[in-house]
Scaffold this active site. Structure first.
Site, PDB file in Angstrom:
ATOM      1  CB  SER A  35      -0.948   0.015   1.203  1.00 13.15           C
ATOM      2  OG  SER A  35      -0.216  -0.166   2.395  1.00 13.15           O
ATOM      3  CG  ASP A 324      -4.729   5.271   6.424  1.00 13.98           C
ATOM      4  OD1 ASP A 324      -3.531   5.055   6.758  1.00 13.98           O
ATOM      5  OD2 ASP A 324      -5.275   4.675   5.479  1.00 13.98           O
ATOM      6  CG  HIS A 327      -1.306   3.666   4.555  1.00 16.81           C
ATOM      7  ND1 HIS A 327      -2.554   3.188   4.876  1.00 16.81           N
ATOM      8  CD2 HIS A 327      -0.598   2.616   4.090  1.00 16.81           C
ATOM      9  CE1 HIS A 327      -2.606   1.895   4.594  1.00 16.81           C
ATOM     10  NE2 HIS A 327      -1.430   1.520   4.119  1.00 16.81           N
TER      11      HIS A 327
END
Ligand SMILES: *[C@@H]1O[C@H](CO)[C@@H](O)[C@H](O)[C@H]1NC(C)=O
Ligand SMILES: *[C@@H]1O[C@H](CO)[C@@H](O)[C@H](O)[C@H]1NC(C)=O
Ligand SMILES: *[C@@H]1O[C@H](CO)[C@@H](O)[C@H](O)[C@H]1NC(C)=O
Ligand SMILES: *[C@@H]1O[C@H](CO)[C@@H](O)[C@H](O)[C@H]1NC(C)=O
Ligand SMILES: *[C@@H]1O[C@H](CO)[C@@H](O)[C@H](O)[C@H]1NC(C)=O
Length: 360
Positions: A35, A324, A327
């Site tokens: 991610s 978040d 991240h």
């Protein structure tokens, strides 16, 4: 042929886009991993691991592109430095132009096939996609030109975090079957195979970041109980051993494989510094996420699509290290890319990314 997009957060500042690649493109960029690097591949698979809804993307792109960030991720900044267009996701429909590279990364993925299986594209599948791309390039450009492109290209990786975090946040018992050394050995072994395969196809320049301070992310603090201010330290032995072995592996490949070059940037110290001393780097908050719910806003609820509808969103994202639960914000990604591009060569790598791109 630049156009400007103005950031809402810093209204006076404009960023240059490169809708058409500039003439001085140095080398192509192929992106692998999780991610931190996924530019939207997960938009095209059936998974809960997506970020294609508000407020993801709000800062820079003005639409939720699928990046787990308020704005640009590290590969975007690297592409800008290398005067490349933003590198599109491999699964983006209708993308057949791979001359500037392509992005295979998938949120949730790891080096092990069993890591978050079924909801992410594992590294081995990403390699299969790359093989497909290299064959298409050979057909499009001819074998010799494709070989040159592939050997000049830079291959960057963000991989490993999910292999170590998923057993803890999904409560699987896989770690009961291995010692820390064995488990890290499997992760590193699978990464080694992928590097060797890309080398066989013609890749020479590899860029890695070490694993970050995983236990101190907002979600790590939730795993630890959420109220103590402590990090989740059960992850730390895995992270530290992985980082040592990755460094040793790259050194070994450098001596064994002719023409192999690499860059390794110390993301662990980079992240730890910003988490513990945010104000030194222009942030106000290093522990609580900008977007989410629960302690440290460490639940994966940003956007309200994953079980929890209610979530909080900070007013000024540029004050935050984390966007978040896990991240970094665009501002952190930009700082990291700057260090990776032009900083002192990594703690054991021989090149920064700028030198890697420019090398023959
Ligand atoms: C997507 O995944 C969910 C959960 O695994 C499953 O229930 C659903 O049938 C899948 N949808 C498609 C179109 O495959
Ligand atoms: C490989 O590329 C071809 C297009 O040339 C496409 O039809 C095929 O689905 C691709 N396979 C994979 C595994 O991506
Ligand atoms: C994981 O398992 C433990 C013990 O069985 C339990 O206390 C905990 O709530 C579980 N955590 C999750 C995220 O399911
Ligand atoms: C790759 O990972 C698998 C488990 O997913 C493991 O069985 C295998 O031994 C690993 N390969 C290497 C070369 O370490
Ligand atoms: C957001 O924070 C930055 C850095 O602290 C500051 O320069 C800026 O003025 C703030 N913007 C708003 C809208 O408060």
């Amino acid at each position: 042929m630049f156009y400007c997009i103005c950031s809402l957060v810093i209204p006076t500042k404009c960023y240059r886009h490169y809708p058409q690649p500039s003439k001085d493109v140095i080398a192509s960029l192929f992106v692998f991993g999780d991610s931190l690097f996924d530019a939207g591949n997960n938009n095209y698979i059936n998974t809960s691991g997506q970020a294609n809804y508000y407020p993801y993307g709000e800062t820079f792109f003005k639409y939720p592109s699928g990046r787990f960030c308020d704005g640009r991720i590290i590969p975007d900044f690297i592409a800008e430095y290398a005067k490349l267009p933003f590198i599109p996701p491999y699964l983006y429909p209708g993308n057949h132009n791979f001359k500037y590279g392509v992005n295979f990364a998938s949120a949730g993925s790891g080096a092990l096939t069993g890591t978050r299986q079924g909801i992410a594209i594992d590294l081995k599948t990403q390699l299969d996609y790359f093989k497909n791309v290299s064959n298409q390039l050979k057909q499009q450009m001819g074998y010799a030109d494709a070989k040159i492109l592939l050997s000049r290209a830079v291959y960057i990786f963000s991989v490993g975090s999910n292999d170590y975090s998923f057993p803890f946040d999904t409560n699987t018992t896989i770690l009961d079957s291995y010692t820390t050394e064995q488990y890290v050995g499997m992760v590193i072994g699978n990464i080694t195979k992928v590097i060797q395969e890309i080398y066989k196809i013609g890749g020479r320049k590899f860029g890695f970041l070490s694993l970050g301070r995983l236990g101190c992310s907002p979600s790590g603090r939730v795993l630890e109980g959420g109220h103590s201010g402590a990090c989740f330290e059960k992850l730390t032995p895995f992270v530290k051993l992985h980082n040592r072995q990755l460094s040793m592996l790259l050194k070994e490949l450098y001596t064994k494989l002719k023409g192999f070059k690499y860059s390794l940037v110390d993301f662990y110290s980079f992240a730890e510094e910003r988490i513990n001393h945010p104000s030194k780097y222009g942030f106000k908050e290093g522990k609580v996420a900008c977007c989410g719910s629960g302690p440290y806003r460490g639940h994966a609820s940003c956007g309200g699509r994953r079980g929890e509808k209610e979530y909080e969103l900070c007013e000024n994202v540029t004050d935050y290290v984390f966007f978040d639960f896990a991240h970094p914000t665009e501002k952190v990604n930009g700082q990291f890319a700057t260090e990776a591009w032009s900083g002192k060569p990594g703690f054991s790598g021989t090149y920064n990314l700028k030198a890697l791109f420019k090398s023959k």
